[in-house]
Design a protein around this motif. Sequence first.
Motif, PDB file in Angstrom:
ATOM      1  N   TYR A 260      -5.494  -7.575   4.528  1.00  0.00           N
ATOM      2  CA  TYR A 260      -5.956  -6.519   3.631  1.00  0.00           C
ATOM      3  C   TYR A 260      -5.651  -6.904   2.193  1.00  0.00           C
ATOM      4  CZ  TYR A 260      -7.029  -1.906   1.819  1.00  0.00           C
ATOM      5  OH  TYR A 260      -7.596  -0.859   1.141  1.00  0.00           O
TER       6      TYR A 260
ATOM      7  N   ARG B  54      -1.794   5.485   2.458  1.00  0.00           N
ATOM      8  CA  ARG B  54      -1.031   6.685   2.098  1.00  0.00           C
ATOM      9  C   ARG B  54      -1.411   7.852   3.021  1.00  0.00           C
ATOM     10  NH1 ARG B  54      -4.995   5.476  -1.435  1.00  0.00           N
ATOM     11  NH2 ARG B  54      -3.790   4.130  -2.816  1.00  0.00           N
TER      12      ARG B  54
ATOM     13  N   GLY C 141      -7.214  -5.047  -0.519  1.00  0.00           N
ATOM     14  CA  GLY C 141      -7.491  -3.943  -1.442  1.00  0.00           C
ATOM     15  C   GLY C 141      -8.871  -4.044  -2.048  1.00  0.00           C
TER      16      GLY C 141
ATOM     17  N   MET D 211     -12.734  -4.019  -0.916  1.00  0.00           N
ATOM     18  CA  MET D 211     -13.595  -3.768   0.255  1.00  0.00           C
ATOM     19  C   MET D 211     -14.494  -4.953   0.535  1.00  0.00           C
ATOM     20  SD  MET D 211     -16.297  -0.661   0.721  1.00  0.00           S
ATOM     21  CE  MET D 211     -16.699  -0.049   2.376  1.00  0.00           C
TER      22      MET D 211
ATOM     23  N   ASN E  93      -6.340   2.980   2.348  1.00  0.00           N
ATOM     24  CA  ASN E  93      -5.798   4.317   2.086  1.00  0.00           C
ATOM     25  C   ASN E  93      -4.621   4.622   3.009  1.00  0.00           C
ATOM     26  OD1 ASN E  93      -5.579   6.783   0.788  1.00  0.00           O
ATOM     27  ND2 ASN E  93      -6.982   7.821   2.213  1.00  0.00           N
TER      28      ASN E  93
ATOM     29  N   ASP F  78     -16.963  -3.923  -7.558  1.00  0.00           N
ATOM     30  CA  ASP F  78     -16.025  -3.166  -6.732  1.00  0.00           C
ATOM     31  C   ASP F  78     -14.704  -3.940  -6.657  1.00  0.00           C
ATOM     32  OD1 ASP F  78     -15.724  -0.936  -4.540  1.00  0.00           O
ATOM     33  OD2 ASP F  78     -14.867  -2.779  -3.728  1.00  0.00           O
ATOM     34  N   GLY F  79     -13.614  -3.233  -6.954  1.00  0.00           N
ATOM     35  CA  GLY F  79     -12.304  -3.903  -6.904  1.00  0.00           C
ATOM     36  C   GLY F  79     -11.721  -4.101  -8.293  1.00  0.00           C
TER      37      GLY F  79
ATOM     38  N   SER G  79      -9.409  -2.826  -9.842  1.00  0.00           N
ATOM     39  CA  SER G  79      -7.945  -2.876  -9.977  1.00  0.00           C
ATOM     40  C   SER G  79      -7.395  -4.260  -9.595  1.00  0.00           C
ATOM     41  CB  SER G  79      -7.297  -1.803  -9.083  1.00  0.00           C
ATOM     42  OG  SER G  79      -7.535  -2.134  -7.716  1.00  0.00           O
TER      43      SER G  79
HETATM   44  P1  AFP Z   1     -10.874  -0.236  -7.187  1.00  0.00           P
HETATM   45  O1  AFP Z   1     -12.315  -0.481  -7.530  1.00  0.00           O
HETATM   46  O2  AFP Z   1     -10.248   0.899  -7.917  1.00  0.00           O
HETATM   47  O3  AFP Z   1     -10.059  -1.484  -7.227  1.00  0.00           O
HETATM   48  O4  AFP Z   1     -10.858   0.262  -5.651  1.00  0.00           O
HETATM   49  C1  AFP Z   1     -11.305  -0.671  -4.690  1.00  0.00           C
HETATM   50  C2  AFP Z   1     -11.777   0.160  -3.522  1.00  0.00           C
HETATM   51  O5  AFP Z   1     -12.780   1.029  -3.937  1.00  0.00           O
HETATM   52  C3  AFP Z   1     -12.273  -0.727  -2.384  1.00  0.00           C
HETATM   53  O6  AFP Z   1     -12.772  -1.950  -2.836  1.00  0.00           O
HETATM   54  C4  AFP Z   1     -11.034  -0.913  -1.514  1.00  0.00           C
HETATM   55  O7  AFP Z   1     -11.304  -1.156  -0.157  1.00  0.00           O
HETATM   56  C5  AFP Z   1     -10.331   0.426  -1.701  1.00  0.00           C
HETATM   57  O8  AFP Z   1     -10.684   0.909  -3.001  1.00  0.00           O
HETATM   58  C6  AFP Z   1      -8.827   0.260  -1.616  1.00  0.00           C
HETATM   59  O9  AFP Z   1      -8.315   1.550  -1.406  1.00  0.00           O
HETATM   60  P2  AFP Z   1      -6.732   1.679  -1.186  1.00  0.00           P
HETATM   61  O10 AFP Z   1      -6.107   1.135  -2.427  1.00  0.00           O
HETATM   62  O11 AFP Z   1      -6.533   3.149  -0.999  1.00  0.00           O
HETATM   63  O12 AFP Z   1      -6.369   0.905   0.027  1.00  0.00           O
END
Ligand code: AFP
Length: 312
Positions: free
Chosen positions: A222, A198, A224, A226, A196, A111-112, A114
Motif C-alpha cells: 500500500y 482509520r 497511498g 490509488m 482509509n 491523483d495522489g 499528497s
Molecule cells: P491524495 O490525492 O490526497 O494524495 O489522496 C490520494 C487518494 O485519493 C488515493 O489515491 C488513495 O488511494 C487514497 O487517497 C488514500 O487514502 P488514505 O490515505 O485514506 O489511505
Amino acid sequence: MSSCPLPSRISLNNHLFESGVSDELRHLINDIARAGKYVQNAIRTTDLGLAGSSNTFGEDQLKLDVLSNRIVKEELCESRLVCCFASEEESDQLQELVPDAPFTVVFDPLDGSSLVDSNLAIGSIFGIYSAQGKLLGKKPRDQMAAMYLVYGPRTILVYSAGKGTHAFYLNEVGEFTLLQKNLTMRDEVKTYAPGNLRAVVDTPAYRTMMDLWLDEGLTLRYSGGMVPDIHHMLIKGAGIFTNIGGSKYPKGKLRLLYECGPFAYLMEQAGGASSDGEKSILDIDIVDLDQRTPIIIGARGEVKRVAKILRS
Ligand code: AFP
C-alpha cells in the motif's frame, strides 16, 4: 497491407486500430495519452508548491494539480471530440467544450497529490462516456472506455475500450508501446492494499478483515496512491484493494466518477471484480459529480469475501 513490414513494436494507436476501436474514440484516447506525456513532464519540472487555491472538496491544490488539469483540458479541447467534461480539480459542474461532439470525459488529472513531495508514484485517471444522454443517471458500466497513466520510474498507460485491459510504456522516443495485452486477474490474493485504515476505529468488520489478512500472512502493498496500488494488482494479476467508509470519510474517501468507476471498468475487463459492499461499482447510479463510494476491488473471490464480512 501485404507490403507492410511486420511491426517491430505495437504502438497504442496500432493496438487501438487493430482492436476495432472507432476512429473517433481512437483519436480521443491518443489525445489523452498525449496529455499524459505533458503531465509526466510537468511532474518532473514544476515547482511542487501550493497553488494558493482549493478544489471543490476544499482540498489545497498544488501548482502541479492546477497545471495537470489545464494540460488535460487543452488536449480535450484540441481533440474537438469532447462535448463536456468534469474534472475532480474543478467546479462540480459538467463543463461544455464542443456541443454535439461525441464524448463526455471525466477525469482526475493528478491523483495522489499528497505523495508528490515524497516522490512516490502518482497517476491520472479517465472515464469516457458517450455524450448521448445525461451523465447523471448513467452508471459507470455505461463507460465506453477507461484509462489511467501511472507516473513512476517509467510512465505506463493502461486502457480498456471494452475488449480487455492493456498496458503500454512510454518509450525512449515518446511513443506508448505495448507492454502487456489482456491483463488478467487470477482468482488469487497474495497482497492486500487497505485504504482509509482509520476506519477500523468505528468499523469493527474492517478490523476483522485486517486481522484475517494478517493471520493469513498476506503481504501488505500500500503506497497511498490509488493508481500505483491498483496498477500493482493488474500487472501482478492478483490482490485486493479496499477503501471503505468510516471515521473521517463515512462513505469512503474515493470518488465514484473520477476514481472508482474507471478502475472498476478496467478491473472487470481484466477478469477481476469490484464492489461497494453490495454490488459492482459499475452498477452504482451516478447521482452527483462528487459522490463518494466505498470500494473493494481485485480478485473476484476475495472481493466477494470482503464484501460479505463488511456486510456482517
Ligand atoms: P491524495 O490525492 O490526497 O494524495 O489522496 C490520494 C487518494 O485519493 C488515493 O489515491 C488513495 O488511494 C487514497 O487517497 C488514500 O487514502 P488514505 O490515505 O485514506 O489511505
